[in-house]
Design an enzyme around this catalytic site. Structure first.
Site, PDB file in Angstrom:
ATOM      1  N   SER A 170       7.144  -0.992   4.473  1.00 27.14           N
ATOM      2  CA  SER A 170       8.550  -1.177   4.130  1.00 27.14           C
ATOM      3  C   SER A 170       8.754  -2.421   3.270  1.00 27.14           C
ATOM      4  O   SER A 170       8.324  -2.461   2.118  1.00 27.14           O
ATOM      5  CB  SER A 170       9.389  -1.216   5.404  1.00 27.14           C
ATOM      6  OG  SER A 170      10.743  -1.087   5.081  1.00 27.14           O
ATOM      7  N   HIS A 368      10.500   6.418   9.382  1.00 26.75           N
ATOM      8  CA  HIS A 368      10.192   5.152   8.720  1.00 26.75           C
ATOM      9  C   HIS A 368       9.393   4.231   9.646  1.00 26.75           C
ATOM     10  O   HIS A 368       8.450   3.564   9.223  1.00 26.75           O
ATOM     11  CB  HIS A 368      11.501   4.477   8.310  1.00 26.75           C
ATOM     12  CG  HIS A 368      11.333   3.328   7.372  1.00 26.75           C
ATOM     13  ND1 HIS A 368      11.236   3.485   6.006  1.00 26.75           N
ATOM     14  CD2 HIS A 368      11.255   1.992   7.586  1.00 26.75           C
ATOM     15  CE1 HIS A 368      11.107   2.305   5.426  1.00 26.75           C
ATOM     16  NE2 HIS A 368      11.109   1.376   6.365  1.00 26.75           N
TER      17      HIS A 368
END
Length: 400
Positions: A170, A368
């Protein structure tokens, strides 16, 4: 009253320890002890940036139950996401964690920590408690251009290596994109790069509600700074009352109790458990920078406003990060169920990167956070990454 829901889902690595683990609970500050508990050698190094931030870096130099090695081991550097810390790469234990799997595969593993999280909340001159506005005046740009750059330089010098392998989750991917495009000379220092849901382009940000909230980014951030709210130190950012309502520790920001987006995200990992110490913390400006990019559907430097942009950048708009300058060997891993990164943006980045490929995780509902939190990440992701890294090392050793 306006809200800080800008924090939204970009709190991308506020993790709790996966269920099924029987090990003791370790605080972030005990990451080295945690690594040793699992049977690995752990070292702690301090890297001082040119602007005075003291970053804590962890090293796992050998495989499990090894205490020495005569062979020179290739180096891999792992960088965490927003609101996280180095321990996100050991959460899954010796069998499934990326850091441990790399060490057992013969790599010299280094785990970075960005300025402002619990492990890097130190400075040579600034006090993070009494000089908050100055200490937390940074975004992901400083983390990429300064923190990651200087940690990379330190690791290469310490190990005597010319190159290393980089993995970023990320914001750890964002930091790489910022560094390698802003300082292209650093591309030569990476033997390979694996970005796990690396956030960059934002033309198709998936969440409409969060996209709508991002329009208020500048107003929210300016108002928060005026109140002295520059650090997001979740979950201590909130405390829970007897009626299960969220009460803020600082009286001036009681309006934050109205929010559901951020508080629900925080309580997932923090509610009535010892897992609250999984939150690393961050500067609000980091999150606001993502908000600006979502609002403007771009990937560019911090937006100061028209007049200040002209003074700082020489133009009314902030410069974009030019991904065409990134020549490193990059693999961008992504999932179609990511609420923070759209497949189309990943493919657009791969198209603009000169030496990149995209790899979709083979589970439709992979999220995610699953990149560092799911047990099946080993078979879906980790094994592939390590195997490809080993292949690159084999080619390097033969001079091909």
């Amino acid at each position: 009253m306006w809200s800080l829901a800008l924090l939204f889902g970009l709190v991308v690595c506020t993790l709790s320890v996966p269920t099924g683990r029987n090990s003791p609970a370790f605080a972030i500050e005990e990451t080295a002890e945690w690594i040793r508990y699992e049977g690995y050698v752990a070292e702690t190094h301090n890297v001082v940036t040119h602007d005075g931030y003291i970053l804590e870096v962890h090293r796992i130099p050998y495989g499990r139950f090894q205490t020495a090695s005569t062979a020179k081991r290739p180096v891999v550097f792992l960088m965490h996401g927003l609101m996280a810390a180095s321990n996100c790469y050991i959460l899954l234990g010796p069998q499934n964690s990326l850091a441990y799997n790399y060490a057992d595969a013969g790599f010299d593993v280094w785990l970075g920590n960005a300025r402002g999280n619990k492990l890097s909340r130190r400075h040579e001159e600034l006090d993070p408690d009494n000089q908050k506005r100055d200490f937390f005046d940074f975004s992901f740009e400083e983390i990429g251009k300064y923190d990651v750059a200087q940690m990379i330089d330190y690791v290469l010098e310490y190990t005597g290596s010319e190159q290393l392998h980089y993995v970023g989750h990320s914001q750890g991917g964002t930091a790489f994109l910022v560094l390698a495009s802003s300082l292209p000379e650093y591309n030569a220092k990476f033997a390979s790069v694996n970005l796990l849901a690396g956030v960059g382009y934002q033309n198709y940000f998936p969440s409409l509600p969060l996209r709508t909230l991002a329009r208020l980014t500048n107003t929210i951030y300016a108002s928060a700074v005026a109140l002295g709210l520059v650090e997001v130190a979740a979950p201590s950012f909130f405390r829970r009352g007897d009626d299960d309502s969220i009460i803020n520790a600082v009286p001036e920001d009681e309006y934050l109790s109205e929010l559901s987006t951020i508080t629900e995200l925080l309580r997932d990992g923090a509610d009535d458990s010892d897992n609250s110490n999984m939150f690393g913390g961050a500067a609000l400006k980091q999150i606001a920078h993502f908000g600006q990019n979502i609002r403007d559907k771009t990937f560019r430097r911090w937006d100061y406003g028209l007049l200040e942009n002209r003074r700082v950048y020489g133009s009314v708009s902030p410069p974009v990060y030019d991904l065409s300058l990134i020549t490193s060997n990059v693999t961008m891993h992504y999932t179609v169920s990511d609420v923070l990164l759209d497949e189309r943006d990943v493919l657009a980045m791969v198209n603009d990167l000169p030496n990149a490929r995209a790899r979709k995780v083979a589970r439709e509902d992979f999220s995610h956070l699953d990149f560092v939190a799911a047990l099946d990440a080993k078979e879906l992701l980790t094994d592939y990454i390590i195997e490809s890294t080993v292949q690159i090392e084999n080619l390097r050793s033969t001079g091909k």
